[in-house]
Design a protein around this motif. Structure first.
Motif, PDB file in Angstrom:
ATOM      1  N   ILE A 110       0.874  -1.174   0.000  1.00  0.00           N
ATOM      2  CA  ILE A 110       0.000   0.000   0.000  1.00  0.00           C
ATOM      3  C   ILE A 110       0.916   1.230   0.000  1.00  0.00           C
ATOM      4  CG2 ILE A 110      -2.137  -0.915   1.041  1.00  0.00           C
ATOM      5  CD1 ILE A 110      -1.070   0.281   3.725  1.00  0.00           C
ATOM      6  N   GLY A 138       6.771   8.045   5.452  1.00  0.00           N
ATOM      7  CA  GLY A 138       6.118   8.517   4.229  1.00  0.00           C
ATOM      8  C   GLY A 138       7.127   9.160   3.296  1.00  0.00           C
ATOM      9  N   TRP A 155       3.995   9.388  12.885  1.00  0.00           N
ATOM     10  CA  TRP A 155       2.882  10.334  12.697  1.00  0.00           C
ATOM     11  C   TRP A 155       1.812   9.854  11.734  1.00  0.00           C
ATOM     12  CZ3 TRP A 155       3.701  13.456  16.453  1.00  0.00           C
ATOM     13  CH2 TRP A 155       4.953  14.000  16.715  1.00  0.00           C
ATOM     14  N   PHE A 156       0.679  10.481  11.873  1.00  0.00           N
ATOM     15  CA  PHE A 156      -0.425  10.442  10.916  1.00  0.00           C
ATOM     16  C   PHE A 156      -0.994   9.037  10.778  1.00  0.00           C
ATOM     17  CE2 PHE A 156      -1.706  12.936   6.811  1.00  0.00           C
ATOM     18  CZ  PHE A 156      -2.918  13.225   7.411  1.00  0.00           C
ATOM     19  N   ASP A 157      -1.385   8.500  11.893  1.00  0.00           N
ATOM     20  CA  ASP A 157      -2.038   7.192  12.023  1.00  0.00           C
ATOM     21  C   ASP A 157      -1.336   6.032  11.348  1.00  0.00           C
ATOM     22  OD1 ASP A 157      -4.283   9.223  10.588  1.00  0.00           O
ATOM     23  OD2 ASP A 157      -3.800   7.527   9.315  1.00  0.00           O
ATOM     24  N   LEU A 169      -1.119  -1.314  11.530  1.00  0.00           N
ATOM     25  CA  LEU A 169      -0.748  -2.600  12.135  1.00  0.00           C
ATOM     26  C   LEU A 169      -2.040  -3.224  12.647  1.00  0.00           C
ATOM     27  CD1 LEU A 169       2.399  -1.340  14.084  1.00  0.00           C
ATOM     28  CD2 LEU A 169       2.312  -2.393  11.807  1.00  0.00           C
TER      29      LEU A 169
END
Ligand SMILES: C[S@@+](CC[C@H](N)C(=O)[O-])C[C@H]1O[C@@H](n2cnc3c(N)ncnc32)[C@H](O)[C@@H]1O
Length: 251
Positions: free
Chosen positions: A3, A47, A108-110, A115
């Protein structure tokens, strides 16, 4: 393919990177409140590198890891474009492995909501603890169960953005699974290619963790909770209606 590989282009072109850049601006007050004095930092599930690049610009030494090779490619590009020295590597956060140790680890950012097993969250925290120097800090956020169960509810569709050369939609195709605490997000994007458009689809699953489950994993990793917050910006406590939770922990 992981993803975020196909989604990475849409991610970096959207306003998604601004979230972690905002976190970077809140950190000085958090450091002061909890007496954290980092020099080296590791951002896990980094990211496309916006946070690490911001922090390096403020004088820190920064490393980032992410599972998506495409996100890491964009992170290296961002560092090069902004002329900063930062190191980015492809790594799964469930099996973190470093030669050096860090003063601060962030997530960060969920990213941790991706997981889907408690055991994976525990392995990640144990890896973070291994990567931290003694006294080092771990600061992270997660979507709460409330965010995933209510705001990610069935059949809601939003346009993320609508530009001349790209179009991005988010959709929640199935109801929240209250047994496993898992929500599903379908992302569909269109990117201009010559005279036509290229389509990409990704399905993301996020698990909401109970606060006691997060605390259990911190304990297993020998990380001491300093704060459980409903706003990192205001450094205020978590409330029953908080849609995001931030933890500050120390090894
Ligand atoms: C919502 S993005 C957040 C990225 C970045 N932290 C930010 O704030 O912009 C979630 C990130 O988690 C990464 N991710 C998901 N599962 C992962 C895993 N097991 N190991 C490493 N990275 C993972 C994805 O590739 C993606 O880049």
């Amino acid at each position: 393919m992981n993803i975020y590989d196909k989604f990475a282009y849409f991610y970096t072109k959207g306003d998604f990177p601004q979230y972690s850049q905002r976190m970077a601006t809140y950190l000085p007050a958090v450091f002061e409140k909890f007496k954290i004095k980092p020099q080296t930092l590791l951002d896990i599930a980094c990211g496309e590198g916006a946070f690490v690049v911001s922090m390096v610009k403020s004088g820190y030494t920064g490393y980032g890891v992410d599972l998506s090779p495409q996100q890491i490619k964009f992170a290296r590009k961002r560092a090069e474009k902004e002329k900063v020295q930062a190191e980015f590597m492809v790594q799964d956060i469930r099996s973190l492995s470093f030669k050096n140790k860090f003063d601060l680890v962030t997530c960060w950012f969920d990213s941790l909501n991706y997981l889907l097993e408690l055991d994976d969250l525990e392995k990640t925290f144990v890896g973070v603890s291994r990567a931290l120097k003694k006294g080092g800090a771990f600061i992270f956020d997660l979507n709460t169960i409330l965010e995933l169960a209510v705001n990610w509810s069935e059949n809601k569709t939003y346009i993320f953005y609508d530009e001349d050369d790209r179009y991005l939609i988010r959709h929640h195709p199935v109801p929240f699974d209250f047994e496993k605490n898992i929500g599903v997000l379908k992302i569909t994007g269109f990117m201009k290619k010559g005279k036509g458009w290229q389509r990409m689809d990704e399905v993301h699953k996020q698990r909401g963790y109970k606060i006691e489950e997060i605390r259990y994993c911190l304990k297993k990793a020998n990380l001491k909770e300093l704060a459980c917050l409903g706003s990192l910006e205001k450094i205020t406590e978590l409330k029953p209606d908080s849609t995001r939770v931030w933890f500050v922990a120390r090894k």
